[in-house]
Scaffold this motif. Structure first.
Motif, PDB file in Angstrom:
ATOM      1  N   VAL A  51     -11.576  18.741  25.566  1.00  0.00           N
ATOM      2  CA  VAL A  51     -10.227  19.289  25.732  1.00  0.00           C
ATOM      3  C   VAL A  51      -9.888  20.008  24.436  1.00  0.00           C
ATOM      4  O   VAL A  51      -9.769  19.387  23.379  1.00  0.00           O
ATOM      5  CB  VAL A  51      -9.192  18.191  26.025  1.00  0.00           C
ATOM      6  N   ILE A  52      -9.799  21.335  24.522  1.00  0.00           N
ATOM      7  CA  ILE A  52      -9.514  22.161  23.345  1.00  0.00           C
ATOM      8  C   ILE A  52      -8.016  22.433  23.320  1.00  0.00           C
ATOM      9  O   ILE A  52      -7.488  23.132  24.175  1.00  0.00           O
ATOM     10  CB  ILE A  52     -10.292  23.492  23.419  1.00  0.00           C
ATOM     11  N   PHE A  53      -7.332  21.830  22.351  1.00  0.00           N
ATOM     12  CA  PHE A  53      -5.877  21.981  22.249  1.00  0.00           C
ATOM     13  C   PHE A  53      -5.577  22.820  21.019  1.00  0.00           C
ATOM     14  O   PHE A  53      -5.853  22.407  19.891  1.00  0.00           O
ATOM     15  CB  PHE A  53      -5.231  20.595  22.124  1.00  0.00           C
ATOM     16  N   ASN A  69      -0.602  11.056  14.573  1.00  0.00           N
ATOM     17  CA  ASN A  69      -1.439   9.899  14.229  1.00  0.00           C
ATOM     18  C   ASN A  69      -1.460   8.878  15.359  1.00  0.00           C
ATOM     19  O   ASN A  69      -2.504   8.333  15.707  1.00  0.00           O
ATOM     20  CB  ASN A  69      -0.922   9.224  12.949  1.00  0.00           C
ATOM     21  N   ARG A  70      -0.286   8.635  15.932  1.00  0.00           N
ATOM     22  CA  ARG A  70      -0.177   7.652  17.012  1.00  0.00           C
ATOM     23  C   ARG A  70      -0.991   8.096  18.234  1.00  0.00           C
ATOM     24  O   ARG A  70      -1.631   7.278  18.894  1.00  0.00           O
ATOM     25  CB  ARG A  70       1.308   7.455  17.376  1.00  0.00           C
ATOM     26  N   MET A  71      -0.985   9.399  18.506  1.00  0.00           N
ATOM     27  CA  MET A  71      -1.715   9.887  19.687  1.00  0.00           C
ATOM     28  C   MET A  71      -3.226   9.715  19.508  1.00  0.00           C
ATOM     29  O   MET A  71      -3.915   9.365  20.455  1.00  0.00           O
ATOM     30  CB  MET A  71      -1.370  11.354  19.987  1.00  0.00           C
ATOM     31  N   VAL A  72      -3.725   9.919  18.278  1.00  0.00           N
ATOM     32  CA  VAL A  72      -5.159   9.711  18.029  1.00  0.00           C
ATOM     33  C   VAL A  72      -5.503   8.233  18.230  1.00  0.00           C
ATOM     34  O   VAL A  72      -6.475   7.883  18.901  1.00  0.00           O
ATOM     35  CB  VAL A  72      -5.548  10.177  16.602  1.00  0.00           C
ATOM     36  N   GLU A  73      -4.645   7.362  17.673  1.00  0.00           N
ATOM     37  CA  GLU A  73      -4.831   5.906  17.793  1.00  0.00           C
ATOM     38  C   GLU A  73      -4.861   5.484  19.263  1.00  0.00           C
ATOM     39  O   GLU A  73      -5.684   4.669  19.675  1.00  0.00           O
ATOM     40  CB  GLU A  73      -3.642   5.261  17.072  1.00  0.00           C
ATOM     41  N   ALA A  87      -8.162  20.109  12.889  1.00  0.00           N
ATOM     42  CA  ALA A  87      -7.861  20.840  11.653  1.00  0.00           C
ATOM     43  C   ALA A  87      -6.674  21.747  11.910  1.00  0.00           C
ATOM     44  O   ALA A  87      -6.471  22.215  13.035  1.00  0.00           O
ATOM     45  CB  ALA A  87      -9.071  21.665  11.214  1.00  0.00           C
ATOM     46  N   ARG A  88      -5.859  21.991  10.865  1.00  0.00           N
ATOM     47  CA  ARG A  88      -4.742  22.913  11.019  1.00  0.00           C
ATOM     48  C   ARG A  88      -4.637  23.820   9.812  1.00  0.00           C
ATOM     49  O   ARG A  88      -4.668  23.352   8.668  1.00  0.00           O
ATOM     50  CB  ARG A  88      -3.417  22.160  11.208  1.00  0.00           C
ATOM     51  N   GLU A  89      -4.577  25.138  10.057  1.00  0.00           N
ATOM     52  CA  GLU A  89      -4.142  26.095   9.024  1.00  0.00           C
ATOM     53  C   GLU A  89      -2.985  26.856   9.683  1.00  0.00           C
ATOM     54  O   GLU A  89      -2.002  26.218  10.048  1.00  0.00           O
ATOM     55  CB  GLU A  89      -5.313  26.979   8.592  1.00  0.00           C
ATOM     56  N   ASP A  90      -3.083  28.173   9.867  1.00  0.00           N
ATOM     57  CA  ASP A  90      -2.035  28.869  10.627  1.00  0.00           C
ATOM     58  C   ASP A  90      -2.021  28.371  12.069  1.00  0.00           C
ATOM     59  O   ASP A  90      -0.975  28.260  12.698  1.00  0.00           O
ATOM     60  CB  ASP A  90      -2.277  30.393  10.616  1.00  0.00           C
ATOM     61  N   VAL A  91      -3.205  28.115  12.583  1.00  0.00           N
ATOM     62  CA  VAL A  91      -3.374  27.572  13.927  1.00  0.00           C
ATOM     63  C   VAL A  91      -3.865  26.127  13.806  1.00  0.00           C
ATOM     64  O   VAL A  91      -4.630  25.815  12.907  1.00  0.00           O
ATOM     65  CB  VAL A  91      -4.437  28.392  14.700  1.00  0.00           C
ATOM     66  N   GLY A  92      -3.394  25.256  14.660  1.00  0.00           N
ATOM     67  CA  GLY A  92      -3.906  23.890  14.732  1.00  0.00           C
ATOM     68  C   GLY A  92      -4.900  23.790  15.875  1.00  0.00           C
ATOM     69  O   GLY A  92      -4.660  24.351  16.950  1.00  0.00           O
ATOM     70  N   ILE A  93      -6.045  23.152  15.627  1.00  0.00           N
ATOM     71  CA  ILE A  93      -7.052  22.964  16.684  1.00  0.00           C
ATOM     72  C   ILE A  93      -7.415  21.484  16.729  1.00  0.00           C
ATOM     73  O   ILE A  93      -7.808  20.924  15.705  1.00  0.00           O
ATOM     74  CB  ILE A  93      -8.338  23.785  16.421  1.00  0.00           C
ATOM     75  N   THR A  94      -7.253  20.880  17.880  1.00  0.00           N
ATOM     76  CA  THR A  94      -7.724  19.512  18.089  1.00  0.00           C
ATOM     77  C   THR A  94      -8.626  19.525  19.308  1.00  0.00           C
ATOM     78  O   THR A  94      -8.208  19.950  20.383  1.00  0.00           O
ATOM     79  CB  THR A  94      -6.548  18.540  18.321  1.00  0.00           C
ATOM     80  N   VAL A  95      -9.872  19.107  19.104  1.00  0.00           N
ATOM     81  CA  VAL A  95     -10.790  19.009  20.242  1.00  0.00           C
ATOM     82  C   VAL A  95     -11.072  17.532  20.478  1.00  0.00           C
ATOM     83  O   VAL A  95     -11.533  16.836  19.569  1.00  0.00           O
ATOM     84  CB  VAL A  95     -12.122  19.753  19.982  1.00  0.00           C
ATOM     85  N   SER A  96     -10.725  17.039  21.661  1.00  0.00           N
ATOM     86  CA  SER A  96     -11.063  15.655  22.002  1.00  0.00           C
ATOM     87  C   SER A  96     -12.146  15.682  23.071  1.00  0.00           C
ATOM     88  O   SER A  96     -12.204  16.593  23.895  1.00  0.00           O
ATOM     89  CB  SER A  96      -9.835  14.878  22.472  1.00  0.00           C
ATOM     90  N   TYR A  97     -13.036  14.677  23.002  1.00  0.00           N
ATOM     91  CA  TYR A  97     -14.200  14.645  23.887  1.00  0.00           C
ATOM     92  C   TYR A  97     -14.094  13.458  24.833  1.00  0.00           C
ATOM     93  O   TYR A  97     -13.664  12.373  24.422  1.00  0.00           O
ATOM     94  CB  TYR A  97     -15.480  14.572  23.050  1.00  0.00           C
TER      95      TYR A  97
ATOM     96  N   THR B  94     -14.144  26.259  14.599  1.00  0.00           N
ATOM     97  CA  THR B  94     -14.016  27.625  15.088  1.00  0.00           C
ATOM     98  C   THR B  94     -14.390  27.608  16.558  1.00  0.00           C
ATOM     99  O   THR B  94     -15.490  27.173  16.907  1.00  0.00           O
ATOM    100  CB  THR B  94     -14.938  28.592  14.327  1.00  0.00           C
ATOM    101  N   VAL B  95     -13.455  28.021  17.406  1.00  0.00           N
ATOM    102  CA  VAL B  95     -13.757  28.118  18.828  1.00  0.00           C
ATOM    103  C   VAL B  95     -13.767  29.595  19.196  1.00  0.00           C
ATOM    104  O   VAL B  95     -12.770  30.290  18.993  1.00  0.00           O
ATOM    105  CB  VAL B  95     -12.723  27.368  19.701  1.00  0.00           C
ATOM    106  N   SER B  96     -14.908  30.078  19.671  1.00  0.00           N
ATOM    107  CA  SER B  96     -14.953  31.468  20.147  1.00  0.00           C
ATOM    108  C   SER B  96     -15.098  31.445  21.664  1.00  0.00           C
ATOM    109  O   SER B  96     -15.709  30.532  22.230  1.00  0.00           O
ATOM    110  CB  SER B  96     -16.095  32.241  19.487  1.00  0.00           C
ATOM    111  N   TYR B  97     -14.492  32.439  22.302  1.00  0.00           N
ATOM    112  CA  TYR B  97     -14.450  32.473  23.765  1.00  0.00           C
ATOM    113  C   TYR B  97     -15.248  33.667  24.279  1.00  0.00           C
ATOM    114  O   TYR B  97     -15.190  34.752  23.689  1.00  0.00           O
ATOM    115  CB  TYR B  97     -12.992  32.545  24.238  1.00  0.00           C
ATOM    116  N   TRP B  98     -15.966  33.442  25.382  1.00  0.00           N
ATOM    117  CA  TRP B  98     -16.924  34.421  25.887  1.00  0.00           C
ATOM    118  C   TRP B  98     -16.873  34.491  27.406  1.00  0.00           C
ATOM    119  O   TRP B  98     -16.607  33.475  28.074  1.00  0.00           O
ATOM    120  CB  TRP B  98     -18.339  34.039  25.439  1.00  0.00           C
ATOM    121  N   ALA B  99     -17.175  35.665  27.934  1.00  0.00           N
ATOM    122  CA  ALA B  99     -17.102  35.871  29.380  1.00  0.00           C
ATOM    123  C   ALA B  99     -18.167  35.080  30.141  1.00  0.00           C
ATOM    124  O   ALA B  99     -17.916  34.595  31.244  1.00  0.00           O
ATOM    125  CB  ALA B  99     -17.245  37.360  29.698  1.00  0.00           C
TER     126      ALA B  99
END
Lengths: 141, 141
Positions: A51-53, A69-73, A87-97, B94-99
């Motif tokens: 799930v790429i958020f 933090n609570r959601m990860v827990e 990770a977060r910079e200008d964009v935040g990315i959380t990938v859960s598997y 880094t998530v890149s998206y592809w067709a």
């Protein structure tokens, strides 16, 4: 002390020791020196789900850090949970598997998570996107 | 000037204007005020593919920053490229998206990209994982 491994180990130890410590007992940490824990999720062989958020935040915290933090827990306790990377910079990315779509569906419907989703839409996120994807292949070092 | 939107617009304008400007002509930027460009990838309706690249870095830059920018620039020119999202804290994602899978395969085999992959394994990454996944569903705000 600047090693991300050590930081993670300490965070991990604190999170998992403090709440289980009977009142009055002294607290000690066991740090596994020389055995670096990977910061990358240790997922099984594919197929499994990711799930790429991705999101951009509104200004200010408004309880966001505590909730995150609570959601990860909470996610870690769900059936089918395989790991998370964030990770977060200008964009935040959380990938859960996750093991399968059923696990993702149950996690989405978790009552405490539903509250967080509502607050996320209302206050925390300027924009977000959730992408449910099936991992077909992986490799790395 | 602190808005990430504005920064992105300026970067975008510079990248796309400077090389096309005939010598001696003056340079002007058109900033679309009031129309924020999203920092999240503007992907089409699923299905499409996501390459989830997560990594931890070695110490020091060793040409990494320059390569990372160049790889984004190069990826954008590939057939089937749909967008990218990137952030780094302890972990880089880094998530890149592809067709389709064919586009991913071509990008992986790009000669300049192959050089970067080799240097990545040798110098830049302490650990990395590449996950090829098929986006089945998405939603957001």
């Amino acid at each position: 002390m600047d090693s991300p491994y050590l930081k993670l180990l300490i965070n991990f130890s604190m999170a998992h020791s403090l709440e289980k410590m009977p009142s009055g007992e002294s607290i000690s940490f066991v740090i596994c020196q020389g055995v670096p824990m990977s910061l990358l999720a240790n997922t099984p062989n594919p197929p499994y789900y990711a799930v790429i958020f991705t999101s951009t935040r509104t200004e200010g915290d408004h309880g966001y850090g505590e909730m995150a933090n609570r959601m990860v827990e909470l996610a870690e306790q769900q059936p089918g949970y395989l790991g998370v990377e964030s990770a977060r910079e200008d964009v935040g990315i959380t990938v859960s598997y996750w093991a399968d779509l059923e696990s993702i569906k149950s996690w989405k419907a978790n009552s405490e998570h539903l509250e967080a989703q509502k607050a996320g839409r209302k206050s925390w996120y300027e924009s977000f996107k959730v992408r449910i994807s099936k991992v077909e292949r992986d490799y790395g070092i």
